[in-house]
Design a protein around this motif. Structure first.
Motif, PDB file in Angstrom:
ATOM      1  N   PRO A  54      71.361 -23.468 101.054  1.00  0.00           N
ATOM      2  CA  PRO A  54      70.236 -22.561 100.637  1.00  0.00           C
ATOM      3  C   PRO A  54      68.922 -23.035 101.198  1.00  0.00           C
ATOM      4  O   PRO A  54      67.826 -22.627 100.502  1.00  0.00           O
ATOM      5  CB  PRO A  54      70.107 -22.687  99.026  1.00  0.00           C
ATOM      6  CG  PRO A  54      70.626 -24.254  98.963  1.00  0.00           C
ATOM      7  CD  PRO A  54      71.605 -24.602  99.926  1.00  0.00           C
TER       8      PRO A  54
ATOM      9  N   VAL B 252      65.938 -20.655 101.902  1.00  0.00           N
ATOM     10  CA  VAL B 252      65.215 -20.045 100.638  1.00  0.00           C
ATOM     11  C   VAL B 252      64.519 -20.941  99.769  1.00  0.00           C
ATOM     12  O   VAL B 252      63.565 -20.706  99.103  1.00  0.00           O
ATOM     13  CB  VAL B 252      66.560 -19.439  99.642  1.00  0.00           C
ATOM     14  CG1 VAL B 252      65.943 -18.989  98.257  1.00  0.00           C
ATOM     15  CG2 VAL B 252      67.170 -18.198 100.290  1.00  0.00           C
ATOM     16  N   ILE B 253      64.843 -22.242  99.909  1.00  0.00           N
ATOM     17  CA  ILE B 253      64.255 -23.517  99.265  1.00  0.00           C
ATOM     18  C   ILE B 253      62.884 -23.487  99.848  1.00  0.00           C
ATOM     19  O   ILE B 253      61.985 -23.551  99.168  1.00  0.00           O
ATOM     20  CB  ILE B 253      65.040 -24.733  99.502  1.00  0.00           C
ATOM     21  CG1 ILE B 253      66.178 -24.920  98.474  1.00  0.00           C
ATOM     22  CG2 ILE B 253      63.861 -25.937  99.235  1.00  0.00           C
ATOM     23  CD1 ILE B 253      67.215 -26.087  98.638  1.00  0.00           C
TER      24      ILE B 253
ATOM     25  N   GLY C 186      60.754 -20.775  98.700  1.00  0.00           N
ATOM     26  CA  GLY C 186      60.268 -20.932  97.388  1.00  0.00           C
ATOM     27  C   GLY C 186      59.180 -21.758  97.230  1.00  0.00           C
ATOM     28  O   GLY C 186      58.099 -21.782  96.581  1.00  0.00           O
TER      29      GLY C 186
ATOM     30  N   THR D  47      71.325 -11.927 102.904  1.00  0.00           N
ATOM     31  CA  THR D  47      71.501 -11.735 101.480  1.00  0.00           C
ATOM     32  C   THR D  47      70.524 -12.289 100.724  1.00  0.00           C
ATOM     33  O   THR D  47      70.063 -11.599  99.677  1.00  0.00           O
ATOM     34  CB  THR D  47      73.005 -11.839 101.163  1.00  0.00           C
ATOM     35  OG1 THR D  47      73.675 -11.166 101.857  1.00  0.00           O
ATOM     36  CG2 THR D  47      73.167 -11.468  99.674  1.00  0.00           C
ATOM     37  N   ASP D  48      70.339 -13.641 100.886  1.00  0.00           N
ATOM     38  CA  ASP D  48      69.707 -14.524  99.966  1.00  0.00           C
ATOM     39  C   ASP D  48      68.177 -14.196  99.898  1.00  0.00           C
ATOM     40  O   ASP D  48      67.692 -14.378  98.837  1.00  0.00           O
ATOM     41  CB  ASP D  48      69.893 -15.918 100.132  1.00  0.00           C
ATOM     42  CG  ASP D  48      71.351 -16.167  99.805  1.00  0.00           C
ATOM     43  OD1 ASP D  48      72.068 -15.314  99.453  1.00  0.00           O
ATOM     44  OD2 ASP D  48      72.035 -17.324  99.948  1.00  0.00           O
TER      45      ASP D  48
ATOM     46  N   ALA E  78      67.572 -11.078  97.582  1.00  0.00           N
ATOM     47  CA  ALA E  78      67.993 -11.616  96.361  1.00  0.00           C
ATOM     48  C   ALA E  78      67.019 -12.483  95.808  1.00  0.00           C
ATOM     49  O   ALA E  78      66.783 -12.170  94.332  1.00  0.00           O
ATOM     50  CB  ALA E  78      69.473 -12.271  96.227  1.00  0.00           C
ATOM     51  N   TRP E  79      66.349 -13.500  96.314  1.00  0.00           N
ATOM     52  CA  TRP E  79      65.215 -14.174  96.061  1.00  0.00           C
ATOM     53  C   TRP E  79      63.876 -13.255  95.662  1.00  0.00           C
ATOM     54  O   TRP E  79      63.535 -13.551  94.359  1.00  0.00           O
ATOM     55  CB  TRP E  79      64.875 -15.206  97.051  1.00  0.00           C
ATOM     56  CG  TRP E  79      63.701 -16.109  96.616  1.00  0.00           C
ATOM     57  CD1 TRP E  79      63.858 -17.315  96.125  1.00  0.00           C
ATOM     58  CD2 TRP E  79      62.327 -15.731  96.890  1.00  0.00           C
ATOM     59  NE1 TRP E  79      62.214 -17.756  95.931  1.00  0.00           N
ATOM     60  CE2 TRP E  79      61.532 -16.902  96.404  1.00  0.00           C
ATOM     61  CE3 TRP E  79      61.640 -14.735  97.481  1.00  0.00           C
ATOM     62  CZ2 TRP E  79      60.269 -17.080  96.361  1.00  0.00           C
ATOM     63  CZ3 TRP E  79      60.386 -14.707  97.291  1.00  0.00           C
ATOM     64  CH2 TRP E  79      59.481 -15.989  96.917  1.00  0.00           C
TER      65      TRP E  79
ATOM     66  N   ARG F 160      64.011 -10.180  94.521  1.00  0.00           N
ATOM     67  CA  ARG F 160      64.459  -9.465  93.377  1.00  0.00           C
ATOM     68  C   ARG F 160      64.379 -10.675  92.143  1.00  0.00           C
ATOM     69  O   ARG F 160      63.690  -9.907  91.140  1.00  0.00           O
ATOM     70  CB  ARG F 160      65.759  -8.892  93.505  1.00  0.00           C
ATOM     71  CG  ARG F 160      66.270  -7.903  92.501  1.00  0.00           C
ATOM     72  CD  ARG F 160      67.491  -7.255  92.829  1.00  0.00           C
ATOM     73  NE  ARG F 160      68.780  -8.044  93.270  1.00  0.00           N
ATOM     74  CZ  ARG F 160      69.249  -8.785  92.775  1.00  0.00           C
ATOM     75  NH1 ARG F 160      69.257  -8.816  91.311  1.00  0.00           N
ATOM     76  NH2 ARG F 160      70.143  -9.391  93.253  1.00  0.00           N
ATOM     77  N   MET F 161      64.884 -11.781  92.125  1.00  0.00           N
ATOM     78  CA  MET F 161      65.043 -12.407  91.139  1.00  0.00           C
ATOM     79  C   MET F 161      63.389 -13.143  90.643  1.00  0.00           C
ATOM     80  O   MET F 161      63.391 -13.340  89.699  1.00  0.00           O
ATOM     81  CB  MET F 161      65.823 -14.059  91.268  1.00  0.00           C
ATOM     82  CG  MET F 161      67.319 -13.249  91.389  1.00  0.00           C
ATOM     83  SD  MET F 161      68.551 -14.571  91.995  1.00  0.00           S
ATOM     84  CE  MET F 161      68.535 -15.855  90.530  1.00  0.00           C
ATOM     85  N   ARG F 162      62.714 -13.211  91.849  1.00  0.00           N
ATOM     86  CA  ARG F 162      61.308 -13.966  91.719  1.00  0.00           C
ATOM     87  C   ARG F 162      60.088 -12.850  91.818  1.00  0.00           C
ATOM     88  O   ARG F 162      58.970 -13.257  91.480  1.00  0.00           O
ATOM     89  CB  ARG F 162      61.059 -14.540  92.781  1.00  0.00           C
ATOM     90  CG  ARG F 162      61.982 -15.884  92.969  1.00  0.00           C
ATOM     91  CD  ARG F 162      62.048 -16.991  91.951  1.00  0.00           C
ATOM     92  NE  ARG F 162      60.564 -17.286  91.620  1.00  0.00           N
ATOM     93  CZ  ARG F 162      60.110 -18.355  90.585  1.00  0.00           C
ATOM     94  NH1 ARG F 162      61.254 -18.410  89.586  1.00  0.00           N
ATOM     95  NH2 ARG F 162      58.994 -18.719  90.411  1.00  0.00           N
TER      96      ARG F 162
END
Lengths: 387, 80
Positions: free
Chosen positions: B18, B21-22, B25, B48-49, B52-53, B55-57
């Motif tokens: 990941p 994405v880290i 973030g 994908t990630d 998705a990140w 959407r989640m954040r």
């Protein structure tokens, strides 16, 4: 701390902490008993005419009848194969071969098991993946739209998803395909025994070790009257739809396990669903964690979630060190280094992924132990990357 | 999207999930609300990630284009 995989926890079952039943359910006690008895009686070639052969044949036919009864199909619609994957290959490609005059293309949901995807890719002709929604469900009308394009031989939709548990609208897909002439193949490996078999398929597949039977036994179902042609070289065995010497003791043990599982499923399923609700709530409470798959219309025994910023391999290993065995769809845990095509198709986080699935005798204490370990393991991994 | 519209570009080429994405973030805070941060990543999971990140954040996923060397580049607008 409890011991890692491979040894029994002090005073516990050998499977204590094993939360990966969706990969393989431990052998059901009914299967073990039947297997041991059948090993001594089912050794002979069920194709021969002598007494030992007749005994083996009787056991095989008995297994077929029990499986048919448990799945609500006719005995002559049941074929034992060498694995669930083999049953998937034969079911899907056999329907495709039966439609050779109409086309060679395969339409399937984007979240099918890799056995379906590989089979579709192995043959000439297009293979079309139909997109799913965020919960992993394929819209029936989208399958029908893709399947009614000229040149399509067969459509495949699973009964329930093996990674996230979402139940597919197979009955609606079948209704949408009615009258089109396109046959429907249903991979029921994830759900067989746990949920009633959906209706409307022309061929279907199941796998015994997923319900507590022995590995190496698949079940191919071909509906009476369906146009199915053997896609592989033939053989001169009991059942023309498969090849190789029948594993009679294993088939009988698979049938015994299925019968037991179907008998207990209401009680076990209710207990598992309650434990899974607990896991869903606790996992969702871990910061930056998303529980995926349909929350209601799902398999009773499994749940999947993804934790942001967490390496899937580290998560699986960290949980294993705490005594819990789980699966993951994250790329770093796969041999291919590709993330799960299921999670990607759903558009959900592919890293930090964990699938928890319960065996028939997973206890509440095991689940609570797992839920106590989870946030600590996740926090530990995040702390290492400074998040 | 032109290079001028991107406030910060992260080079995550060669990193496995990941990690892209880290990095996203950790560094989203370096652009102002309304500005776009770009993640250049060769790992296929980022496709994908990163959305998705977002959407989640609660951040906005703008879309995908390509960096000058042809690597996939994922665009994120900081919305909070």
């Amino acid at each position: 701390m409890t011991s890692a995989s491979g040894t029994a926890a002090p005073g516990g079952r050998a499977t204590h902490g094993y939360l990966d039943a969706a990969s393989s359910e431990p052998l059901h006690p009914a299967a073990r008993q039947t297997l041991l008895a059948a090993l001594d009686q089912g050794y002979a070639d069920p194709r021969r005419r002598h007494r030992s052969a007749r005994s083996a044949r009787l056991l095989l036919d008995n297994a077929r009848e029990v499986v048919a009864d448990c799945l609500g199909v006719r005995p002559d619609e049941v074929t034992f194969t060498s694995s669930g994957t083999d049953a998937v290959h034969r079911g899907l490609l056999g329907l495709r071969a039966g439609r050779a005059r109409h086309g060679d293309a395969v339409v399937h949901s984007a979240v099918e098991h890799s056995a379906v995807v590989h089979a579709a890719a192995w043959v000439p002709g297009d293979h079309v993946a139909v997109e799913v929604d965020r919960s992993g469900r394929v819209p029936p009308e989208a399958v029908a739209r893709a399947a009614t394009v000229p040149g399509v031989a067969v459509a495949a939709v699973q009964a329930a998803n093996h990674e996230v548990g979402t139940v597919q609208p197979v009955g609606e897909v079948a209704a949408a395909l009615a009258g089109t002439g396109v046959p429907l193949f249903v991979d029921a490996c994830a759900s067989a025994g746990r949920l009633p078999l959906p209706t409307g398929w022309d061929a279907a597949a199941a796998s015994a070790h997923k319900w507590g039977g022995p590995a190496g036994v698949g079940v191919l179902l071909v509906r009476k009257g369906a146009r199915w042609r053997n896609p592989f070289p033939g053989d001169d065995r009991v059942d023309e739809r498969t090849t190789g010497f029948e594993n009679v003791p294993a088939a009988l043990a698979a049938a015994a396990a299925l019968q037991a599982v179907v008998t207990e499923r209401e009680q076990v399923g209710r207990r598992q669903a309650a434990l899974m609700d607990r896991v869903r709530a606790a996992a969702a409470a871990v910061p930056d964690t998303e529980v995926v798959g349909d929350p209601v219309d799902r398999l009773p025994h499994l749940v999947t979630f993804s934790c942001l910023y967490v390496d899937g391999e580290a998560l699986v290993d960290g949980l294993d060190r705490r005594g819990f065995g789980v699966a993951s769809g994250s790329a770093c845990t796969a041999s291919t280094l590709e993330p799960s095509h299921v999670l990607a198709a759903m558009g959900v986080l592919t890293h930090g992924n964990v699938r928890v699935s319960l065996t028939r005798d997973t206890t509440e204490a095991e689940v609570e132990g797992f839920l106590a370990a989870l946030p600590e393991v996740v926090a530990g991994i995040r702390a290492e990357v400074g998040l | 999207m032109s290079a001028a519209d991107v406030a910060l570009e992260l080079d995550c080429r060669g990193m496995l999930c990941p990690l892209p994405v880290i990095h996203l973030g950790r560094r989203i805070g370096e652009v102002a609300v309304g500005e776009v941060l770009a993640v250049v990543a060769t790992d296929v999971a980022a496709r994908t990630d990163v959305p998705a990140w977002c959407r989640m954040r609660g951040q906005e996923y703008v879309g995908e284009d390509t960096a000058l060397d042809g690597s996939p580049r994922y665009l994120v607008r900081r919305s909070s």
